[in-house]
Write a protein that holds these residues in place. Structure first.
Motif, PDB file in Angstrom:
ATOM      1  N   UNK A 110       3.385  60.415 -76.060  1.00 36.57           N
ATOM      2  CA  UNK A 110       3.299  59.699 -75.186  1.00 36.57           C
ATOM      3  C   UNK A 110       4.044  60.213 -73.952  1.00 36.57           C
ATOM      4  N   UNK A 111       3.383  59.967 -72.753  1.00 36.07           N
ATOM      5  CA  UNK A 111       3.761  60.501 -71.350  1.00 36.07           C
ATOM      6  C   UNK A 111       4.883  59.782 -70.514  1.00 36.07           C
ATOM      7  N   UNK A 112       4.922  58.414 -70.887  1.00 37.19           N
ATOM      8  CA  UNK A 112       5.764  57.421 -69.996  1.00 37.19           C
ATOM      9  C   UNK A 112       6.796  56.786 -70.963  1.00 37.19           C
ATOM     10  N   UNK A 113       6.899  57.134 -72.146  1.00 36.03           N
ATOM     11  CA  UNK A 113       7.927  56.595 -72.935  1.00 36.03           C
ATOM     12  C   UNK A 113       8.095  57.511 -74.002  1.00 36.03           C
ATOM     13  N   UNK A 114       9.636  57.436 -74.515  1.00 37.66           N
ATOM     14  CA  UNK A 114       9.634  58.207 -75.741  1.00 37.66           C
ATOM     15  C   UNK A 114       8.936  57.600 -77.055  1.00 37.66           C
ATOM     16  N   UNK A 115       8.557  58.514 -77.770  1.00 35.25           N
ATOM     17  CA  UNK A 115       7.944  58.250 -79.041  1.00 35.25           C
ATOM     18  C   UNK A 115       8.589  58.808 -80.213  1.00 35.25           C
ATOM     19  N   UNK A 116       9.406  57.910 -81.274  1.00 37.19           N
ATOM     20  CA  UNK A 116      10.248  58.741 -82.204  1.00 37.19           C
ATOM     21  C   UNK A 116      11.261  59.557 -81.588  1.00 37.19           C
ATOM     22  N   UNK A 117      11.311  60.776 -81.982  1.00 35.43           N
ATOM     23  CA  UNK A 117      12.421  61.460 -81.764  1.00 35.43           C
ATOM     24  C   UNK A 117      12.113  62.138 -80.201  1.00 35.43           C
ATOM     25  N   UNK A 118      10.761  62.067 -79.928  1.00 29.44           N
ATOM     26  CA  UNK A 118      10.206  63.037 -78.996  1.00 29.44           C
ATOM     27  C   UNK A 118      10.458  62.294 -77.715  1.00 29.44           C
ATOM     28  N   UNK A 119      11.006  62.859 -76.427  1.00 30.71           N
ATOM     29  CA  UNK A 119      10.932  62.362 -75.250  1.00 30.71           C
ATOM     30  C   UNK A 119       9.465  62.056 -74.508  1.00 30.71           C
ATOM     31  N   UNK A 120       9.418  61.314 -73.439  1.00 29.53           N
ATOM     32  CA  UNK A 120       8.192  61.111 -72.810  1.00 29.53           C
ATOM     33  C   UNK A 120       7.910  62.566 -72.314  1.00 29.53           C
ATOM     34  N   UNK A 121       6.584  63.056 -72.632  1.00 28.13           N
ATOM     35  CA  UNK A 121       6.230  64.500 -71.964  1.00 28.13           C
ATOM     36  C   UNK A 121       4.568  64.582 -72.509  1.00 28.13           C
ATOM     37  N   UNK A 122       4.019  65.589 -71.630  1.00 32.78           N
ATOM     38  CA  UNK A 122       2.823  65.669 -72.107  1.00 32.78           C
ATOM     39  C   UNK A 122       2.339  66.690 -72.944  1.00 32.78           C
ATOM     40  N   UNK A 123       1.348  66.588 -73.549  1.00 27.59           N
ATOM     41  CA  UNK A 123       0.677  67.532 -74.656  1.00 27.59           C
ATOM     42  C   UNK A 123       0.846  69.051 -74.192  1.00 27.59           C
ATOM     43  N   UNK A 124       1.368  69.831 -75.008  1.00 25.96           N
ATOM     44  CA  UNK A 124       1.597  71.238 -74.573  1.00 25.96           C
ATOM     45  C   UNK A 124       1.007  72.124 -75.661  1.00 25.96           C
ATOM     46  N   UNK A 184      -0.368  57.173 -72.040  1.00 29.07           N
ATOM     47  CA  UNK A 184       0.820  56.837 -71.608  1.00 29.07           C
ATOM     48  C   UNK A 184       1.835  56.259 -72.231  1.00 29.07           C
ATOM     49  N   UNK A 185       1.352  55.078 -72.980  1.00 27.51           N
ATOM     50  CA  UNK A 185       2.431  54.470 -73.840  1.00 27.51           C
ATOM     51  C   UNK A 185       1.699  54.262 -75.287  1.00 27.51           C
ATOM     52  N   UNK A 186       2.336  54.128 -76.276  1.00 22.51           N
ATOM     53  CA  UNK A 186       1.821  53.831 -77.627  1.00 22.51           C
ATOM     54  C   UNK A 186       0.910  52.542 -77.427  1.00 22.51           C
ATOM     55  N   UNK A 187       1.366  51.430 -76.834  1.00 18.06           N
ATOM     56  CA  UNK A 187       0.511  50.252 -76.581  1.00 18.06           C
ATOM     57  C   UNK A 187      -0.814  50.506 -76.003  1.00 18.06           C
ATOM     58  N   UNK A 188      -0.926  51.410 -75.140  1.00 19.24           N
ATOM     59  CA  UNK A 188      -2.242  52.009 -74.521  1.00 19.24           C
ATOM     60  C   UNK A 188      -3.022  52.667 -75.309  1.00 19.24           C
ATOM     61  N   UNK A 189      -2.659  53.000 -76.489  1.00 20.69           N
ATOM     62  CA  UNK A 189      -3.386  54.040 -77.442  1.00 20.69           C
ATOM     63  C   UNK A 189      -4.202  53.125 -78.406  1.00 20.69           C
ATOM     64  N   UNK A 190      -5.804  53.311 -78.302  1.00 21.27           N
ATOM     65  CA  UNK A 190      -6.370  52.627 -79.357  1.00 21.27           C
ATOM     66  C   UNK A 190      -6.364  53.291 -80.574  1.00 21.27           C
ATOM     67  N   UNK A 197      -9.018  68.005 -83.526  1.00 14.01           N
ATOM     68  CA  UNK A 197      -9.425  66.743 -82.684  1.00 14.01           C
ATOM     69  C   UNK A 197      -8.309  66.538 -81.557  1.00 14.01           C
ATOM     70  N   UNK A 198      -8.604  66.596 -80.545  1.00 19.16           N
ATOM     71  CA  UNK A 198      -7.587  66.259 -79.346  1.00 19.16           C
ATOM     72  C   UNK A 198      -7.936  65.329 -78.157  1.00 19.16           C
ATOM     73  N   UNK A 199      -7.702  64.326 -78.590  1.00 17.97           N
ATOM     74  CA  UNK A 199      -7.864  63.163 -77.683  1.00 17.97           C
ATOM     75  C   UNK A 199      -6.919  62.625 -76.735  1.00 17.97           C
ATOM     76  N   UNK A 200      -7.249  62.212 -75.300  1.00 23.59           N
ATOM     77  CA  UNK A 200      -6.457  61.415 -74.628  1.00 23.59           C
ATOM     78  C   UNK A 200      -6.867  60.001 -73.974  1.00 23.59           C
ATOM     79  N   UNK A 201      -5.910  58.995 -74.167  1.00 25.57           N
ATOM     80  CA  UNK A 201      -6.137  57.591 -74.009  1.00 25.57           C
ATOM     81  C   UNK A 201      -7.358  57.092 -74.819  1.00 25.57           C
TER      82      UNK A 201
END
Length: 214
Positions: free
Chosen positions: A145-159, A125-131, A92-96
Motif C-alpha cells: 500500500x502506497x498511502x498507509x502502512x500495511x503490517x510491518x511495511x511502511x507506505x511505499x511503492x512496489x520495488x 493506495x490503501x487496503x480498503x481500495x484494493x478489490x 501476477x502483478x496488479x495495481x488497484x
C-alpha cells in the motif's frame, strides 16, 4: 462492486479475458465499457468488478440502478493474449482495480489445485481500495500500500526487490493496472533481467481507452 451475471449461451472464458457491457437509453444513445472477468471458468456465473465513477456513463447505472433479475446486453468473452491457461508458472502483478483479471487466475488455480504455479504481488493506495484484498492475501499475495502502512511495511511503492524473490525461470509475467502503474511495473521486471517477451501487460485509463476499463 461485484456484478454476477447469468449469461445465456455462455462460452467459457479464460482467466484474463473481459466482457463488454452495453447500455442503450430510451432516445437510442448507447454507451459501453469493458470489464475484466473476476470469476474462474468453472463458476456458473460471470463475475465482473465495477468501480463506480461519479462522472461515468455506465458504472453509476451498474452500481446504483441494476437489480437482480434485470437484463443487460453483454458481449464476450474477449481477448486472447492476456490470458493464463492454468498449466504454466506465472507472476501476477496488479495495481488497484487492475487486480481483477489476476483474481480470475488465482481462482482458476485454486480450482485446479495449482496455486503453486502462481506468485502474486499487488499494490493499492490503501487496503480498503484494493478489490478482493482478503482473497488475495489468503492466496499468498504480496500486498503493498502506497498511502498507509500495511503490517510491518511502511507506505511505499512496489520495488524491484519486492518482485525479485517472486520471479522464477520459465514464468510468464502478467501486469495489469493504470497506464502509469503498468509501465513502471513492467520496467521493474525487465530491469531484473526478465525477457520482455515474457511480460504481458494490460493497461487501462485515458491513455489506453481501447483496453478494458474498470
Amino acid at each position: 462492486m461485484e456484478l454476477r451475471l447469468d449469461v445465456h449461451d455462455r462460452v467459457d472464458h479464460l482467466p484474463g479475458q473481459h466482457y463488454v457491457v452495453r447500455l442503450t437509453a430510451e432516445d437510442g444513445y448507447t454507451a459501453q465499457r469493458s470489464y475484466s472477468v473476476a470469476s474462474a471458468p468453472g463458476d456458473p456465473l460471470v463475475e465482473l468488478f465495477v468501480e463506480r465513477l461519479d462522472d461515468g456513463e455506465v458504472s453509476p447505472y451498474l452500481t446504483d440502478v441494476v437489480e437482480p433479475g434485470d437484463e443487460l446486453e453483454v458481449r464476450g468473452p474477449i481477448g486472447g493474449w492476456f490470458v493464463w491457461d492454468g498449466t504454466t508458472p506465472a507472476l501476477l502483478v496488479g495495481g488497484g482495480t487492475g487486480v481483477v483479471p489476476l483474481v480470475a487466475m488465482v481462482r482458476h488455480a485454486r480450482d485446479l489445485g495449482r496455486l503453486d504455479l502462481l506468485r502474486v504481488a499487488v499494490s493499492a493506495r490503501t487496503l480498503a481500495e484494493l478489490p478482493y484484498a482478503d482473497e488475495l492475501a489468503e492466496a499468498g499475495a504480496l500486498v503493498v500500500t502506497t498511502r498507509e502502512a500495511h503490517g510491518i511495511r511502511p507506505a511505499a511503492r512496489l520495488t524491484a526487490m519486492d518482485l525479485l524473490p517472486l520471479w522464477e525461470e520459465g514464468q510468464t509475467a502478467f501486469v495489469c493496472g493504470s497506464a502509469g502503474f503498468a509501465e513502471a511495473a513492467s520496467q521493474l521486471l525487465v530491469g531484473l533481467g526478465i525477457p520482455a517477451a515474457a511480460v504481458r501487460v494490460e493497461r487501462f485509463g485515458p491513455s489506453a481507452l481501447e483496453l478494458p476499463k474498470r
